[in-house]
Write a protein that holds these residues in place. Structure first.
Motif, PDB file in Angstrom:
ATOM      1  N   MET A   1       0.841  -1.183   0.000  1.00 25.32           N
ATOM      2  CA  MET A   1       0.000   0.000   0.000  1.00 25.32           C
ATOM      3  C   MET A   1       0.889   1.250   0.000  1.00 25.32           C
ATOM      4  SD  MET A   1      -2.849   1.059   2.786  1.00 25.32           S
ATOM      5  CE  MET A   1      -4.419   1.167   2.038  1.00 25.32           C
ATOM      6  N   GLN A   2       0.530   2.210  -0.827  1.00 24.13           N
ATOM      7  CA  GLN A   2       1.286   3.460  -0.950  1.00 24.13           C
ATOM      8  C   GLN A   2       1.057   4.352   0.272  1.00 24.13           C
ATOM      9  OE1 GLN A   2       3.538   3.135  -3.380  1.00 24.13           O
ATOM     10  NE2 GLN A   2       2.965   4.931  -4.520  1.00 24.13           N
ATOM     11  N   ALA A   8      -0.288  11.817  -2.484  1.00 22.84           N
ATOM     12  CA  ALA A   8      -0.688  13.224  -2.596  1.00 22.84           C
ATOM     13  C   ALA A   8       0.385  14.047  -3.296  1.00 22.84           C
ATOM     14  CB  ALA A   8      -0.983  13.798  -1.213  1.00 22.84           C
ATOM     15  N   TYR A   9       1.643  13.793  -2.963  1.00 26.39           N
ATOM     16  CA  TYR A   9       2.760  14.500  -3.588  1.00 26.39           C
ATOM     17  C   TYR A   9       2.784  14.213  -5.093  1.00 26.39           C
ATOM     18  CZ  TYR A   9       7.547  15.571  -4.967  1.00 26.39           C
ATOM     19  OH  TYR A   9       8.652  16.048  -5.618  1.00 26.39           O
ATOM     20  N   LEU A  10       2.626  12.949  -5.469  1.00 29.27           N
ATOM     21  CA  LEU A  10       2.663  12.579  -6.888  1.00 29.27           C
ATOM     22  C   LEU A  10       1.482  13.178  -7.648  1.00 29.27           C
ATOM     23  CD1 LEU A  10       3.811   8.860  -6.572  1.00 29.27           C
ATOM     24  CD2 LEU A  10       5.165  10.807  -7.385  1.00 29.27           C
TER      25      LEU A  10
END
Length: 103
Positions: A1-2, A8-10
């Motif tokens: 899981m990210q 959010a940054y990406l």
């Protein structure tokens, strides 16, 4: 899981890149100079019109004062019409004009 912060940054980087590319290309086609944000307002309003300003602000998740300035600019360009609500005289209702619809 990210990691949610990494996601959010990406997403933020992705949206900034899209915005920069749109800005570069928009100058050739955006003859009314509404810009990406103005275009987003017009598209959102086309889905929910007629709409009070508060609903447009909520739909777009933006600051009311920022939205009010952008709406005023689009109104001066003849793309949005503002009228007083029939139910509440304190409320302004927005609709696209024929020029705003054809954008």
């Amino acid at each position: 899981m990210q990691d949610p912060y990494e996601v959010a940054y990406l997403v933020d980087r992705f949206m900034r890149r899209i915005s920069a590319n749109l800005h570069d290309k928009a100058l050739a086609v955006d003859t009314d100079r509404v810009g990406p944000f103005g275009g987003m307002i017009l598209l959102t309003l086309s889905d929910i019109q007629p709409a009070p300003i508060s609903l447009l602000v909520a739909q777009m998740g933006r600051d009311k004062s920022h939205m009010t300035r952008a709406i005023s600019s689009l109104e001066k360009k003849g793309m949005i019409a503002r009228r007083t609500s029939e139910e509440d005289a304190r409320v302004s209702v927005l609709e696209l004009t024929s020029k705003g619809t054809s954008f």
